[in-house]
Scaffold this motif. Sequence first.
Motif, short mmCIF file in Angstrom:
data_model
loop_
_atom_site.label_atom_id
_atom_site.label_comp_id
_atom_site.label_asym_id
_atom_site.label_seq_id
_atom_site.Cartn_x
_atom_site.Cartn_y
_atom_site.Cartn_z
N VAL A 172 0.74 -1.26 -0.09
CA VAL A 172 -0.05 -0.06 0.07
C VAL A 172 0.83 1.34 0.11
CG1 VAL A 172 -1.77 1.40 1.35
CG2 VAL A 172 -2.02 -1.01 1.14
N PHE A 173 1.94 1.22 0.65
CA PHE A 173 2.97 2.25 0.73
C PHE A 173 3.52 2.44 -0.76
CE2 PHE A 173 7.09 4.15 1.95
CZ PHE A 173 6.83 5.14 2.56
N PHE A 174 3.75 1.44 -1.08
CA PHE A 174 4.42 1.86 -2.40
C PHE A 174 3.24 2.22 -3.52
CE2 PHE A 174 7.86 -1.32 -1.20
CZ PHE A 174 8.82 -0.36 -1.14
N GLY A 175 2.16 1.76 -3.38
CA GLY A 175 1.15 2.11 -4.30
C GLY A 175 0.80 3.55 -4.14
N ILE A 176 0.65 4.21 -2.82
CA ILE A 176 0.53 5.53 -2.63
C ILE A 176 1.56 6.40 -3.45
CG2 ILE A 176 0.65 7.43 -1.14
CD1 ILE A 176 -0.66 5.38 0.77
N PHE A 177 2.90 5.94 -3.47
CA PHE A 177 4.09 6.75 -4.03
C PHE A 177 3.66 6.35 -5.60
CE2 PHE A 177 6.42 6.69 -0.25
CZ PHE A 177 6.83 7.97 -0.29
N ALA A 178 3.30 5.16 -6.14
CA ALA A 178 2.95 5.20 -7.56
C ALA A 178 1.84 5.81 -8.03
CB ALA A 178 2.60 3.58 -7.82
N ILE A 179 0.89 6.00 -7.31
CA ILE A 179 -0.22 7.05 -7.76
C ILE A 179 0.32 8.47 -7.62
CG2 ILE A 179 -2.45 7.81 -7.06
CD1 ILE A 179 -3.04 4.91 -5.97
N TYR A 180 1.04 8.93 -6.64
CA TYR A 180 1.62 10.29 -6.65
C TYR A 180 2.21 10.57 -7.90
CZ TYR A 180 3.86 14.63 -4.99
OH TYR A 180 4.27 15.77 -5.11
N ALA A 181 3.34 9.49 -8.38
CA ALA A 181 3.95 9.91 -9.30
C ALA A 181 3.26 9.54 -10.80
CB ALA A 181 5.27 8.76 -9.09
N ALA A 182 2.31 8.55 -10.74
CA ALA A 182 1.43 8.69 -12.09
C ALA A 182 0.76 10.28 -12.07
CB ALA A 182 0.32 7.58 -11.96
N SER A 183 0.19 10.64 -11.16
CA SER A 183 -0.70 11.99 -11.33
C SER A 183 0.37 12.97 -11.60
CB SER A 183 -1.20 12.30 -10.12
OG SER A 183 -0.11 12.70 -8.88
N GLY A 184 1.40 13.11 -11.22
CA GLY A 184 2.57 14.13 -11.76
C GLY A 184 2.87 13.66 -13.20
N ALA A 185 3.08 12.59 -13.46
CA ALA A 185 3.29 12.34 -15.18
C ALA A 185 1.93 12.83 -15.85
CB ALA A 185 3.59 10.90 -15.18
N VAL A 220 9.13 7.26 -14.95
CA VAL A 220 9.90 6.09 -14.38
C VAL A 220 9.78 5.77 -12.90
CG1 VAL A 220 12.39 5.29 -13.78
CG2 VAL A 220 11.72 6.49 -16.26
N MET A 221 9.41 6.92 -12.12
CA MET A 221 9.05 6.50 -10.70
C MET A 221 7.56 5.94 -10.61
SD MET A 221 8.90 9.40 -7.75
CE MET A 221 7.60 9.58 -6.82
N ALA A 222 6.96 6.14 -11.40
CA ALA A 222 5.30 5.36 -11.42
C ALA A 222 5.59 3.97 -11.69
CB ALA A 222 4.63 6.08 -12.32
N VAL A 223 6.39 3.48 -12.78
CA VAL A 223 6.39 2.43 -13.13
C VAL A 223 7.36 1.49 -12.12
CG1 VAL A 223 7.70 0.92 -14.85
CG2 VAL A 223 6.65 2.82 -15.63
N VAL A 224 8.36 2.08 -11.50
CA VAL A 224 9.09 1.46 -10.29
C VAL A 224 8.36 1.00 -9.25
CG1 VAL A 224 11.20 1.69 -8.79
CG2 VAL A 224 11.46 2.23 -11.14
N PHE A 225 7.57 2.47 -8.85
CA PHE A 225 6.87 1.77 -7.47
C PHE A 225 5.65 1.14 -7.85
CE2 PHE A 225 9.03 5.68 -5.67
CZ PHE A 225 9.37 5.19 -4.41
N SER A 226 5.08 1.13 -8.90
CA SER A 226 4.07 0.22 -9.29
C SER A 226 4.53 -1.32 -9.25
CB SER A 226 3.40 0.46 -10.68
OG SER A 226 2.85 1.79 -10.57
N TYR A 227 5.60 -1.46 -9.75
CA TYR A 227 6.36 -2.71 -9.60
C TYR A 227 6.58 -3.38 -8.24
CZ TYR A 227 9.75 -6.50 -9.68
OH TYR A 227 10.57 -7.49 -9.53
#
Length: 160
Positions: free
Chosen positions: A99-112, A137-144
């Motif tokens: 969940v923690f990584f998912g929050i960062f992935a969503i934040y990076a995806a919204s920035g992208a 790249v941050m969205a992809v890495v944190f999504s992984y």
Amino acid sequence: MDSVRFGRALGVGARAAAKSLVTAVDAATAPNPGTAQQPQVQRPRGGAAPSPTQKVAQAATQATRATGGVVRGSKRFGEAVWSPFVRLSGVLWLEFTGVFFGIFAIYAASGAWKLRHDLIERAGNHDAHVHFLMAAVMAVVFSYFCVSSFLRARRRGRAR
């Protein structure tokens, strides 16, 4: 509740501990050995009474067996209680990190997504293009990391 019903309710380790406890209580409540009738002791083949060292050796053997039973029972009880707790807390930790990584992935995806119009680099827009690429790249890495953490949690939760 007698020791057998108590042991069935809680398992082999508790049963062994309950039997040891009942034996200890019986020994503590028994009359003084000096005033009570001595129990029949098996005598060696010669008909002579066992020596004090043989009595001590028999008592030590019985105590070792009783202690070994309690140790085995407590070890099994610990495994029965502690192992599921450790496994489930590990699964919970992996889900929490997912969940923690998912929050960062969503934040990076919204920035992208906000910088998506900078996908094509233009002459005066190099910094915005780099920010878009870093966010993507941050969205992809944190999504992984998010997906792999949940998959590991699922695998660990299904394992025995």
